[in-house]
Scaffold this motif. Structure first.
Motif, PDB file in Angstrom:
ATOM      1  N   ILE A 269       0.905  -0.884   0.283  1.00 53.74           N
ATOM      2  CA  ILE A 269       0.378   0.265   0.301  1.00 53.74           C
ATOM      3  C   ILE A 269       0.737   1.083  -0.323  1.00 53.74           C
ATOM      4  O   ILE A 269       0.637   2.272  -0.821  1.00 53.74           O
ATOM      5  CB  ILE A 269      -0.768  -0.127   1.365  1.00 53.74           C
ATOM      6  CG1 ILE A 269      -2.047  -1.138   1.264  1.00 53.74           C
ATOM      7  CG2 ILE A 269      -1.098   1.441   1.127  1.00 53.74           C
ATOM      8  CD1 ILE A 269      -2.809  -0.994   2.478  1.00 53.74           C
ATOM      9  N   GLN A 270       2.159   1.135   1.329  1.00 50.26           N
ATOM     10  CA  GLN A 270       2.756   2.442   1.326  1.00 50.26           C
ATOM     11  C   GLN A 270       3.150   2.207  -0.729  1.00 50.26           C
ATOM     12  O   GLN A 270       4.307   3.170  -1.249  1.00 50.26           O
ATOM     13  CB  GLN A 270       4.032   1.893   2.512  1.00 50.26           C
ATOM     14  CG  GLN A 270       3.397   2.582   3.417  1.00 50.26           C
ATOM     15  CD  GLN A 270       4.211   1.399   4.567  1.00 50.26           C
ATOM     16  OE1 GLN A 270       5.500   2.127   4.892  1.00 50.26           O
ATOM     17  NE2 GLN A 270       4.208   0.797   5.219  1.00 50.26           N
ATOM     18  N   PHE A 271       4.203   1.560  -0.933  1.00 49.83           N
ATOM     19  CA  PHE A 271       4.380   1.450  -2.166  1.00 49.83           C
ATOM     20  C   PHE A 271       3.741   2.367  -3.073  1.00 49.83           C
ATOM     21  O   PHE A 271       4.346   3.220  -4.010  1.00 49.83           O
ATOM     22  CB  PHE A 271       4.906  -0.133  -2.897  1.00 49.83           C
ATOM     23  CG  PHE A 271       5.206  -0.035  -4.126  1.00 49.83           C
ATOM     24  CD1 PHE A 271       6.437   0.804  -4.706  1.00 49.83           C
ATOM     25  CD2 PHE A 271       4.379  -0.213  -5.683  1.00 49.83           C
ATOM     26  CE1 PHE A 271       6.388  -0.024  -5.797  1.00 49.83           C
ATOM     27  CE2 PHE A 271       4.552  -0.272  -6.510  1.00 49.83           C
ATOM     28  CZ  PHE A 271       6.318   0.140  -6.771  1.00 49.83           C
ATOM     29  N   PHE A 272       2.695   2.037  -3.567  1.00 48.56           N
ATOM     30  CA  PHE A 272       1.113   2.222  -4.434  1.00 48.56           C
ATOM     31  C   PHE A 272       1.063   3.948  -3.498  1.00 48.56           C
ATOM     32  O   PHE A 272       1.710   5.617  -4.942  1.00 48.56           O
ATOM     33  CB  PHE A 272      -0.139   1.642  -4.414  1.00 48.56           C
ATOM     34  CG  PHE A 272       0.248   0.568  -5.330  1.00 48.56           C
ATOM     35  CD1 PHE A 272       0.119   0.957  -6.472  1.00 48.56           C
ATOM     36  CD2 PHE A 272       0.067  -0.220  -4.378  1.00 48.56           C
ATOM     37  CE1 PHE A 272      -0.209  -0.448  -7.761  1.00 48.56           C
ATOM     38  CE2 PHE A 272       0.246  -2.101  -5.301  1.00 48.56           C
ATOM     39  CZ  PHE A 272       0.505  -1.974  -7.155  1.00 48.56           C
ATOM     40  N   ILE A 273       1.390   4.397  -2.724  1.00 49.54           N
ATOM     41  CA  ILE A 273       1.261   6.033  -2.239  1.00 49.54           C
ATOM     42  C   ILE A 273       2.805   6.831  -2.588  1.00 49.54           C
ATOM     43  O   ILE A 273       2.665   8.162  -3.133  1.00 49.54           O
ATOM     44  CB  ILE A 273       1.154   5.767  -0.824  1.00 49.54           C
ATOM     45  CG1 ILE A 273      -0.278   5.170  -1.171  1.00 49.54           C
ATOM     46  CG2 ILE A 273       1.304   6.833  -0.027  1.00 49.54           C
ATOM     47  CD1 ILE A 273       0.115   5.403   1.301  1.00 49.54           C
ATOM     48  N   VAL A 274       3.845   6.067  -2.565  1.00 46.13           N
ATOM     49  CA  VAL A 274       4.965   6.613  -3.041  1.00 46.13           C
ATOM     50  C   VAL A 274       5.162   6.342  -4.332  1.00 46.13           C
ATOM     51  O   VAL A 274       5.937   7.132  -5.047  1.00 46.13           O
ATOM     52  CB  VAL A 274       6.242   5.475  -3.235  1.00 46.13           C
ATOM     53  CG1 VAL A 274       7.577   5.962  -3.279  1.00 46.13           C
ATOM     54  CG2 VAL A 274       6.233   5.455  -1.175  1.00 46.13           C
ATOM     55  N   LEU A 275       4.721   5.612  -5.297  1.00 43.37           N
ATOM     56  CA  LEU A 275       4.391   5.240  -6.236  1.00 43.37           C
ATOM     57  C   LEU A 275       4.091   7.078  -7.367  1.00 43.37           C
ATOM     58  O   LEU A 275       4.783   7.295  -8.086  1.00 43.37           O
ATOM     59  CB  LEU A 275       3.777   4.163  -7.289  1.00 43.37           C
ATOM     60  CG  LEU A 275       3.972   4.826  -8.575  1.00 43.37           C
ATOM     61  CD1 LEU A 275       5.205   3.934  -9.313  1.00 43.37           C
ATOM     62  CD2 LEU A 275       3.214   2.919  -9.041  1.00 43.37           C
ATOM     63  N   ALA A 276       2.762   7.435  -6.251  1.00 38.10           N
ATOM     64  CA  ALA A 276       1.923   7.941  -6.890  1.00 38.10           C
ATOM     65  C   ALA A 276       3.352   9.848  -7.009  1.00 38.10           C
ATOM     66  O   ALA A 276       3.195  10.365  -7.537  1.00 38.10           O
ATOM     67  CB  ALA A 276       1.252   8.372  -5.866  1.00 38.10           C
ATOM     68  N   PHE A 277       3.945   9.612  -5.508  1.00 36.85           N
ATOM     69  CA  PHE A 277       4.680  10.338  -5.298  1.00 36.85           C
ATOM     70  C   PHE A 277       5.892  10.793  -6.888  1.00 36.85           C
ATOM     71  O   PHE A 277       7.068  11.723  -7.327  1.00 36.85           O
ATOM     72  CB  PHE A 277       5.921  10.733  -4.117  1.00 36.85           C
ATOM     73  CG  PHE A 277       4.820  11.184  -3.295  1.00 36.85           C
ATOM     74  CD1 PHE A 277       4.974  12.433  -2.743  1.00 36.85           C
ATOM     75  CD2 PHE A 277       4.571  10.492  -1.639  1.00 36.85           C
ATOM     76  CE1 PHE A 277       4.375  13.217  -2.360  1.00 36.85           C
ATOM     77  CE2 PHE A 277       4.086  11.078  -1.020  1.00 36.85           C
ATOM     78  CZ  PHE A 277       3.607  12.265  -0.407  1.00 36.85           C
ATOM     79  N   ILE A 278       6.696   9.456  -7.067  1.00 43.01           N
ATOM     80  CA  ILE A 278       7.492   9.252  -8.384  1.00 43.01           C
ATOM     81  C   ILE A 278       7.069   9.593  -9.129  1.00 43.01           C
ATOM     82  O   ILE A 278       7.386  10.258 -10.580  1.00 43.01           O
ATOM     83  CB  ILE A 278       8.187   6.992  -7.932  1.00 43.01           C
ATOM     84  CG1 ILE A 278       8.521   7.541  -6.945  1.00 43.01           C
ATOM     85  CG2 ILE A 278       8.581   7.474  -9.419  1.00 43.01           C
ATOM     86  CD1 ILE A 278       8.646   6.411  -7.170  1.00 43.01           C
ATOM     87  N   ILE A 279       5.626   9.428  -9.653  1.00 46.83           N
ATOM     88  CA  ILE A 279       5.274  10.251 -11.177  1.00 46.83           C
ATOM     89  C   ILE A 279       5.446  11.456 -10.826  1.00 46.83           C
ATOM     90  O   ILE A 279       5.424  11.990 -11.832  1.00 46.83           O
ATOM     91  CB  ILE A 279       3.218   9.858 -11.237  1.00 46.83           C
ATOM     92  CG1 ILE A 279       3.758   7.881 -11.443  1.00 46.83           C
ATOM     93  CG2 ILE A 279       2.976   9.737 -12.583  1.00 46.83           C
ATOM     94  CD1 ILE A 279       2.223   7.478 -10.929  1.00 46.83           C
TER      95      ILE A 279
END
Length: 292
Positions: A269-279
């Motif tokens: 779940i954290q990965f997808f939150i961080v993925l939004a930051f990365i985008i």
């Protein structure tokens, strides 16, 4: 058909790709696989339970509280790092005696090992013999020793201030590098027009460092949101759950609660939150490179 140069380039990339697969791809795929399992840390094989770990985590108030604390932790530490980091960069950009030593001392917290930093602050903030309480009592600012890391109302504030002190040099380094590329003629022209220091900063300095600040803020947001070591070493998420952020909660599920599947689901779940930051970060840096 591949040209010889293309084959040579691919050959040089293969070791890096293998290393990335071992260190990044495999752990990520394994974490996703574990997130669909009910598996304790001492079990060799788990039981497939589908989305139950995700449903259970998202239904818990503790998850949303940890997410809230993660946002508070990230926002406050980033705000402090930017304010102090920019101020330090502006000061260190000026000419004064001992500037080289001052720059070295300002950068010191960022390069200190995290374990050394946390042990140092635990000693400084100790309720019984910490020098912080001693100084505050000698100045009559407090009547009795304060448990900075053991009081729910103070623990988050304390670790935020420690994190700001620890990481603001990162902002200083990047902003100072940009300041040194600004043409001095701009400031000289502004002085001729009668601009004061604040006007020079707002009209010249800030527009010049704005692109760097945006990238630095997004980058620091990624790092701080995922930060687990400094919180774990200082408070372990306590007292109670007053400093329990999402990364610390994932660690707690996996290694203290021994529920690998639950911890993996939390991490995904954290990965997808961080993925939004990365985008957002990638789009922002692309615009900065294109000069938008």
């Amino acid at each position: 058909m591949f040209k010889k140069d293309n084959l040579t380039g691919i050959a040089f990339l293969i070791p890096a790709l293998i290393l990335m697969s071992i260190l990044i791809v495999y752990p990520l795929v394994n974490a996703v696989y574990l997130s669909f399992q009910r598996q304790l840390i001492y079990e060799a094989k788990g039981v497939f339970i589908g989305l139950k770990n995700y449903i259970s985590i998202l239904a818990e108030p503790a998850f949303w509280q940890a997410l809230k604390l993660s946002v508070i932790w990230t926002f406050t530490t980033i705000a402090g790092q930017v304010v102090i980091g920019v101020a330090a960069a502006l000061i260190l950009h000026e000419e004064f005696k001992g500037r080289g030593l001052a720059r070295a001392l300002v950068m010191l917290p960022f390069f200190m090992p995290t374990v050394a930093v946390t042990l140092m602050w635990k000693w400084l903030l100790n309720e019984q013999y910490g020098i912080v309480n001693h100084i505050l009592r000698s100045m009559h600012l407090i009547d009795k020793p304060v448990s900075w890391l053991g009081t729910s109302s103070l623990a988050m504030i304390t670790i935020v201030l420690i994190a700001i002190w620890r990481f603001f040099p990162f902002v200083t380094i990047n902003v100072l590098s940009r300041l040194q590329t600004i043409q001095q003629e701009l400031y000289e022209a502004a002085s001729v027009d009668g601009a004061n220091s604040w006007r020079k900063f707002w009209s010249i300095t800030f527009p010049e460092i704005r692109g760097v600040l945006v990238v630095v803020i997004l980058l620091r947001s990624l790092f701080m949101f995922n930060k687990v070591d400094i919180i774990l070493l200082l408070t372990k998420g306590g007292p109670g759950t007053s400093t329990l952020t999402l990364p610390v909660q994932a660690y707690s599920y996996a290694f203290e609660g021994m529920q690998l599947g639950r911890g993996a689901a939390n991490a995904v779940i954290q990965f997808f939150i961080v993925l939004a930051f990365i985008i957002v970060y990638m789009k922002t840096t692309k615009r900065a490179q294109e000069g938008v």
